[in-house]
Motif scaffolding. Structure first.
Motif, mmCIF file in Angstrom:
data_model
loop_
_atom_site.group_PDB
_atom_site.id
_atom_site.type_symbol
_atom_site.label_atom_id
_atom_site.label_comp_id
_atom_site.label_asym_id
_atom_site.label_seq_id
_atom_site.Cartn_x
_atom_site.Cartn_y
_atom_site.Cartn_z
ATOM 1 N N UNK A 141 -24.270 -7.907 -72.547
ATOM 2 C CA UNK A 141 -26.120 -7.742 -72.251
ATOM 3 C C UNK A 141 -26.500 -7.141 -70.943
ATOM 4 N N UNK A 142 -25.392 -8.518 -70.013
ATOM 5 C CA UNK A 142 -25.473 -8.060 -68.101
ATOM 6 C C UNK A 142 -25.374 -5.959 -67.635
ATOM 7 N N UNK A 143 -24.130 -6.231 -68.989
ATOM 8 C CA UNK A 143 -23.550 -4.858 -68.019
ATOM 9 C C UNK A 143 -24.446 -4.032 -68.571
ATOM 10 N N UNK A 144 -24.814 -3.624 -70.107
ATOM 11 C CA UNK A 144 -26.145 -3.198 -70.770
ATOM 12 C C UNK A 144 -27.527 -2.805 -69.586
ATOM 13 N N UNK A 145 -27.941 -3.894 -68.950
ATOM 14 C CA UNK A 145 -28.899 -4.408 -68.897
ATOM 15 C C UNK A 145 -28.857 -3.280 -66.870
ATOM 16 N N UNK A 146 -27.447 -3.133 -66.534
ATOM 17 C CA UNK A 146 -27.168 -2.328 -65.352
ATOM 18 C C UNK A 146 -27.235 -0.763 -65.058
ATOM 19 N N UNK A 147 -26.702 -0.812 -66.862
ATOM 20 C CA UNK A 147 -26.443 1.082 -67.035
ATOM 21 C C UNK A 147 -27.679 1.261 -67.316
ATOM 22 N N UNK A 148 -28.751 1.010 -68.088
ATOM 23 C CA UNK A 148 -29.960 1.095 -68.835
ATOM 24 C C UNK A 148 -31.203 1.629 -67.329
ATOM 25 N N UNK A 149 -30.724 0.426 -66.678
ATOM 26 C CA UNK A 149 -31.391 1.212 -65.016
ATOM 27 C C UNK A 149 -31.558 1.970 -64.553
ATOM 28 N N UNK A 150 -30.152 3.226 -65.461
ATOM 29 C CA UNK A 150 -29.887 4.545 -64.621
ATOM 30 C C UNK A 150 -30.535 5.448 -66.346
ATOM 31 N N UNK A 159 -32.738 7.479 -69.677
ATOM 32 C CA UNK A 159 -34.347 8.175 -69.042
ATOM 33 C C UNK A 159 -35.006 7.748 -70.916
ATOM 34 N N UNK A 160 -34.381 6.731 -70.819
ATOM 35 C CA UNK A 160 -35.129 6.090 -72.698
ATOM 36 C C UNK A 160 -34.380 5.092 -72.518
ATOM 37 N N UNK A 161 -35.411 4.264 -73.154
ATOM 38 C CA UNK A 161 -34.537 2.974 -74.350
ATOM 39 C C UNK A 161 -33.222 3.309 -75.398
ATOM 40 N N UNK A 162 -33.072 2.259 -74.614
ATOM 41 C CA UNK A 162 -31.653 1.561 -75.792
ATOM 42 C C UNK A 162 -31.759 0.344 -76.555
ATOM 43 N N UNK A 163 -31.424 0.090 -77.406
ATOM 44 C CA UNK A 163 -31.100 -1.879 -77.682
ATOM 45 C C UNK A 163 -29.675 -1.236 -77.527
ATOM 46 N N UNK A 164 -28.682 -2.827 -77.193
ATOM 47 C CA UNK A 164 -27.199 -3.337 -77.529
ATOM 48 C C UNK A 164 -27.300 -3.681 -79.062
ATOM 49 N N UNK A 165 -26.129 -3.014 -80.178
ATOM 50 C CA UNK A 165 -25.996 -2.963 -80.885
ATOM 51 C C UNK A 165 -24.538 -3.064 -80.747
ATOM 52 N N UNK A 166 -24.018 -4.690 -81.441
ATOM 53 C CA UNK A 166 -22.259 -4.601 -81.459
ATOM 54 C C UNK A 166 -22.145 -4.649 -80.646
ATOM 55 N N UNK A 167 -22.132 -4.832 -79.133
ATOM 56 C CA UNK A 167 -22.117 -4.076 -77.869
ATOM 57 C C UNK A 167 -22.241 -2.701 -77.626
ATOM 58 N N UNK A 168 -22.779 -1.942 -78.525
ATOM 59 C CA UNK A 168 -22.898 0.067 -78.139
ATOM 60 C C UNK A 168 -24.377 -0.227 -77.542
#
Length: 198
Positions: A11-20, A22-31
């Motif tokens: 989740x921490x890596x995901x939030x850092x990645x999400x900041x860049x 252009x759209x919202x993502x969810x994290x599902x099974x780590x993806x």
């Protein structure tokens, strides 16, 4: 996006990645999965019901420790899963620059034809496991109906609310939702009479 989708993220890596992104993502099974891939966009009915719920809850919760949030705020449903409910009520102190709820009490999913199956199956079970949630509310957009799951100890009680006169009491957050307010401005297609086919 292709490289990110192939590797598993925390989740921490995901939030850092999400900041860049252009759209919202969810994290599902780590993806990471685009939130609107599952929704194919939101209809005006969906959007209006979501806005109405936020307005109603925001007005009632003003001056309390709780506040409604939009899908910009995530909820961690497992060690490798982050969801973005249409509406959530968070009851923890506001922390700047955080991207997930810490003490959510209510999640609301406003149904759209492309998400109903996921909302009522996998996501529902994920939400039930969250330790601070008191309520899970599923709101229909094709008819004035809502399904409330309320935590009672280790179990969940289910109640169905139908018609614009129905009122959903949410004492754990000190609020209630009148379906007349939830569906304000919405119209519904006439129901077919099954017996006559009309």
């Amino acid at each position: 996006m292709a490289d990110a989708a192939r590797r598993i993220m925390t989740p921490e890596e995901f939030f850092a990645w999400q900041r860049d992104q252009d759209e919202l993502y969810e994290l599902i099974d780590g993806h990471p999965v685009p939130r609107h891939r599952m929704m194919t966009g939101a209809s005006l009915q969906h959007d209006q019901a979501t806005v109405n719920i936020i307005i109603s809850l925001g007005t009632q919760l003003k001056g309390t420790p709780c506040r409604p949030t939009t899908a910009d705020v995530a909820i961690r449903t497992s060690i490798m899963d982050l969801r973005r409910p249409d509406v959530m009520v968070e009851c923890a102190a506001l922390v700047p620059d955080t991207y997930e709820a810490r003490e959510p009490k209510l999640v609301v999913e406003v149904a759209s034809p492309s998400t109903t199956a996921v909302d009522r199956a996998r996501k529902l079970e994920e939400y039930k496991r969250h330790p601070t949630l008191a309520y899970i509310l599923l709101v229909e957009t094709l008819k004035p109906q809502a399904l409330l799951y309320a935590r009672q100890g280790d179990a969940w009680a289910i109640a169905t609310f139908e018609g614009v006169d129905a009122i959903i009491d949410l004492p754990a957050i000190g609020a209630r939702l009148a379906l007349a307010e939830v569906y304000e401005g919405l119209t519904f297609a006439p129901r077919r009479n099954v017996a006559t086919g009309a």
